[in-house]
Design a protein around this motif. Structure first.
Motif, PDB file in Angstrom:
ATOM      1  N   ALA A  67     -55.979  34.593   4.796  1.00  0.00           N
ATOM      2  CA  ALA A  67     -56.168  34.557   3.342  1.00  0.00           C
ATOM      3  C   ALA A  67     -57.427  35.331   2.938  1.00  0.00           C
ATOM      4  O   ALA A  67     -57.425  36.060   1.939  1.00  0.00           O
ATOM      5  CB  ALA A  67     -56.259  33.111   2.859  1.00  0.00           C
ATOM      6  N   ALA A  68     -58.477  35.199   3.737  1.00  0.00           N
ATOM      7  CA  ALA A  68     -59.734  35.889   3.429  1.00  0.00           C
ATOM      8  C   ALA A  68     -59.591  37.408   3.506  1.00  0.00           C
ATOM      9  O   ALA A  68     -60.314  38.146   2.822  1.00  0.00           O
ATOM     10  CB  ALA A  68     -60.833  35.419   4.383  1.00  0.00           C
ATOM     11  N   LEU A  69     -58.660  37.898   4.326  1.00  0.00           N
ATOM     12  CA  LEU A  69     -58.421  39.340   4.439  1.00  0.00           C
ATOM     13  C   LEU A  69     -57.659  39.899   3.242  1.00  0.00           C
ATOM     14  O   LEU A  69     -57.560  41.121   3.086  1.00  0.00           O
ATOM     15  CB  LEU A  69     -57.646  39.650   5.719  1.00  0.00           C
ATOM     16  N   GLY A  70     -57.094  39.012   2.426  1.00  0.00           N
ATOM     17  CA  GLY A  70     -56.402  39.476   1.232  1.00  0.00           C
ATOM     18  C   GLY A  70     -54.898  39.387   1.277  1.00  0.00           C
ATOM     19  O   GLY A  70     -54.215  39.769   0.324  1.00  0.00           O
ATOM     20  N   TYR A  71     -54.344  38.891   2.384  1.00  0.00           N
ATOM     21  CA  TYR A  71     -52.895  38.696   2.448  1.00  0.00           C
ATOM     22  C   TYR A  71     -52.512  37.503   1.572  1.00  0.00           C
ATOM     23  O   TYR A  71     -53.221  36.501   1.508  1.00  0.00           O
ATOM     24  CB  TYR A  71     -52.451  38.458   3.891  1.00  0.00           C
ATOM     25  N   GLU A  72     -51.370  37.638   0.908  1.00  0.00           N
ATOM     26  CA  GLU A  72     -50.941  36.601  -0.035  1.00  0.00           C
ATOM     27  C   GLU A  72     -49.860  35.687   0.536  1.00  0.00           C
ATOM     28  O   GLU A  72     -49.558  34.646  -0.058  1.00  0.00           O
ATOM     29  CB  GLU A  72     -50.427  37.245  -1.319  1.00  0.00           C
ATOM     30  N   GLY A  73     -49.260  36.101   1.646  1.00  0.00           N
ATOM     31  CA  GLY A  73     -48.186  35.296   2.212  1.00  0.00           C
ATOM     32  C   GLY A  73     -48.199  35.319   3.721  1.00  0.00           C
ATOM     33  O   GLY A  73     -48.866  36.152   4.349  1.00  0.00           O
ATOM     34  N   VAL A  74     -47.448  34.386   4.305  1.00  0.00           N
ATOM     35  CA  VAL A  74     -47.310  34.326   5.763  1.00  0.00           C
ATOM     36  C   VAL A  74     -45.850  34.058   6.105  1.00  0.00           C
ATOM     37  O   VAL A  74     -45.144  33.327   5.405  1.00  0.00           O
ATOM     38  CB  VAL A  74     -48.199  33.237   6.398  1.00  0.00           C
ATOM     39  N   GLU A  75     -45.429  34.662   7.206  1.00  0.00           N
ATOM     40  CA  GLU A  75     -44.110  34.391   7.763  1.00  0.00           C
ATOM     41  C   GLU A  75     -44.328  33.716   9.108  1.00  0.00           C
ATOM     42  O   GLU A  75     -45.053  34.231   9.962  1.00  0.00           O
ATOM     43  CB  GLU A  75     -43.310  35.673   7.934  1.00  0.00           C
ATOM     44  N   PHE A  76     -43.681  32.597   9.293  1.00  0.00           N
ATOM     45  CA  PHE A  76     -43.946  31.774  10.462  1.00  0.00           C
ATOM     46  C   PHE A  76     -43.128  32.196  11.669  1.00  0.00           C
ATOM     47  O   PHE A  76     -42.042  32.761  11.551  1.00  0.00           O
ATOM     48  CB  PHE A  76     -43.681  30.307  10.128  1.00  0.00           C
ATOM     49  N   ALA A  77     -43.697  31.904  12.848  1.00  0.00           N
ATOM     50  CA  ALA A  77     -43.005  32.071  14.127  1.00  0.00           C
ATOM     51  C   ALA A  77     -43.359  30.850  14.964  1.00  0.00           C
ATOM     52  O   ALA A  77     -43.928  30.945  16.038  1.00  0.00           O
ATOM     53  CB  ALA A  77     -43.432  33.358  14.816  1.00  0.00           C
ATOM     54  N   GLY A  78     -43.054  29.683  14.421  1.00  0.00           N
ATOM     55  CA  GLY A  78     -43.465  28.425  15.014  1.00  0.00           C
ATOM     56  C   GLY A  78     -44.535  27.769  14.150  1.00  0.00           C
ATOM     57  O   GLY A  78     -45.208  28.437  13.360  1.00  0.00           O
ATOM     58  N   PHE A  79     -44.694  26.455  14.335  1.00  0.00           N
ATOM     59  CA  PHE A  79     -45.595  25.692  13.457  1.00  0.00           C
ATOM     60  C   PHE A  79     -46.688  24.944  14.208  1.00  0.00           C
ATOM     61  O   PHE A  79     -47.450  24.202  13.604  1.00  0.00           O
ATOM     62  CB  PHE A  79     -44.781  24.714  12.607  1.00  0.00           C
ATOM     63  N   PHE A  80     -46.768  25.121  15.510  1.00  0.00           N
ATOM     64  CA  PHE A  80     -47.871  24.599  16.310  1.00  0.00           C
ATOM     65  C   PHE A  80     -48.077  23.092  16.108  1.00  0.00           C
ATOM     66  O   PHE A  80     -49.211  22.612  16.053  1.00  0.00           O
ATOM     67  CB  PHE A  80     -49.158  25.372  16.018  1.00  0.00           C
ATOM     68  N   ASP A  81     -46.973  22.376  15.964  1.00  0.00           N
ATOM     69  CA  ASP A  81     -46.989  20.908  15.870  1.00  0.00           C
ATOM     70  C   ASP A  81     -47.724  20.376  14.645  1.00  0.00           C
ATOM     71  O   ASP A  81     -48.115  19.204  14.614  1.00  0.00           O
ATOM     72  CB  ASP A  81     -47.597  20.285  17.138  1.00  0.00           C
ATOM     73  N   ILE A  82     -47.892  21.205  13.639  1.00  0.00           N
ATOM     74  CA  ILE A  82     -48.511  20.749  12.395  1.00  0.00           C
ATOM     75  C   ILE A  82     -47.438  20.069  11.544  1.00  0.00           C
ATOM     76  O   ILE A  82     -46.398  20.679  11.271  1.00  0.00           O
ATOM     77  CB  ILE A  82     -49.123  21.926  11.606  1.00  0.00           C
ATOM     78  N   PRO A  83     -47.654  18.840  11.099  1.00  0.00           N
ATOM     79  CA  PRO A  83     -46.661  18.194  10.221  1.00  0.00           C
ATOM     80  C   PRO A  83     -46.440  19.018   8.954  1.00  0.00           C
ATOM     81  O   PRO A  83     -47.371  19.641   8.433  1.00  0.00           O
ATOM     82  CB  PRO A  83     -47.306  16.841   9.902  1.00  0.00           C
ATOM     83  N   ALA A  84     -45.213  19.014   8.468  1.00  0.00           N
ATOM     84  CA  ALA A  84     -44.861  19.878   7.343  1.00  0.00           C
ATOM     85  C   ALA A  84     -45.692  19.587   6.101  1.00  0.00           C
ATOM     86  O   ALA A  84     -46.126  20.512   5.392  1.00  0.00           O
ATOM     87  CB  ALA A  84     -43.372  19.724   7.026  1.00  0.00           C
ATOM     88  N   ASN A  85     -45.933  18.314   5.800  1.00  0.00           N
ATOM     89  CA  ASN A  85     -46.704  17.991   4.590  1.00  0.00           C
ATOM     90  C   ASN A  85     -48.156  18.439   4.714  1.00  0.00           C
ATOM     91  O   ASN A  85     -48.780  18.862   3.723  1.00  0.00           O
ATOM     92  CB  ASN A  85     -46.625  16.492   4.287  1.00  0.00           C
ATOM     93  N   VAL A  86     -48.698  18.388   5.914  1.00  0.00           N
ATOM     94  CA  VAL A  86     -50.067  18.865   6.148  1.00  0.00           C
ATOM     95  C   VAL A  86     -50.128  20.378   5.951  1.00  0.00           C
ATOM     96  O   VAL A  86     -51.036  20.903   5.295  1.00  0.00           O
ATOM     97  CB  VAL A  86     -50.545  18.477   7.561  1.00  0.00           C
TER      98      VAL A  86
END
Length: 240
Positions: free
Chosen positions: A27-46
């Protein structure tokens, strides 16, 4: 002009150590979006809360064919929670008519189920889908046989297959929903602007097309994924 996102496979090393911290740096680099390739066990609501905090839009999620076939309900639930409606099949071993028919049968079921949830399925190409069966590329046959399947065109792999990228994008103008912008020289992948792929022509086309997201990706970033996408962002800002 399309907005810029990052395919997080590019920063998989950093994300594996500190997923949220990596998103902060993106985000700090200026990108506005992300496309995922896995979620690293982070709960969806988090993850949803962190994306909101950082102002990052989830633009897609690369989801293996095995997950799409065997765990589609879970895929739908997670992605709906984080606000993503673009599910992307990132790879298949399609190589001939037999494997094509199997893939079509699998993806047709996924397409229908996602449509019922107001979501869409996209297919992300590499270069092997440009093998010809008769007069047609395997990728063309896939789109022909699988109605409702959209395209996430990886422009580097189209170019690497010896196919004109702009012509191919124009051919599927109504089915292309996401673009992967990638650069390289031969088999060696590079940051944007450091290779010989037609990234300038692609970005010029994106200024005319109503495609919301262009996604920067490098499968083999150097020296790190974050350094690579930083150079790519500088190039895009300066040249496009």
């Amino acid at each position: 002009m399309s907005k810029l996102a990052v395919q997080l496979y590019t920063v998989r090393e950093e994300a594996g150590k500190d997923f949220i911290g990596t998103l902060e740096k993106i985000a700090a680099l200026g990108y506005e979006g992300v496309e995922f390739a896995g979620f690293f066990d982070i709960p969806a609501n988090v993850l949803k809360n962190q994306l909101d905090r950082l102002g990052l839009t989830p633009v897609g999620s690369h989801t293996s064919i095995e997950q799409l076939v065997d765990h589609l309900d879970e895929v739908i639930t997670y992605n709906k929670t984080i606000g993503n409606s673009n599910i992307v099949c990132p790879w298949s071993e399609v190589k001939d008519e037999e494997s094509l028919e199997l893939l079509v049968a699998q993806l047709k079921k996924v397409v229908q189920r996602l449509q019922d949830e107001d979501m869409i399925l996209l297919y992300h190409n590499h270069d092997h889908e440009f093998k010809k069966i008769g007069e047609n590329y395997l990728l063309d046959l896939l789109f022909e046989k699988c109605e409702g399947l959209y395209a996430e065109v990886d422009t580097y792999w189209v170019h690497h297959a010896g196919v004109d990228v702009i012509e191919y994008l124009m051919k599927y103008k109504d089915r292309v929903k996401l673009i992967h912008l990638k650069d390289g020289i031969g088999n060696e992948l590079k940051a944007i602007g450091e290779g010989t792929a037609p990234v300038k022509q692609v970005m010029e086309l994106m200024q005319k097309w109503p495609i919301e997201w262009v996604i920067v990706e490098n499968d083999e970033p150097s020296p790190t994924g974050l350094k690579d996408i930083e150079r790519s962002m500088i190039c895009i800002k300066n040249q496009f």
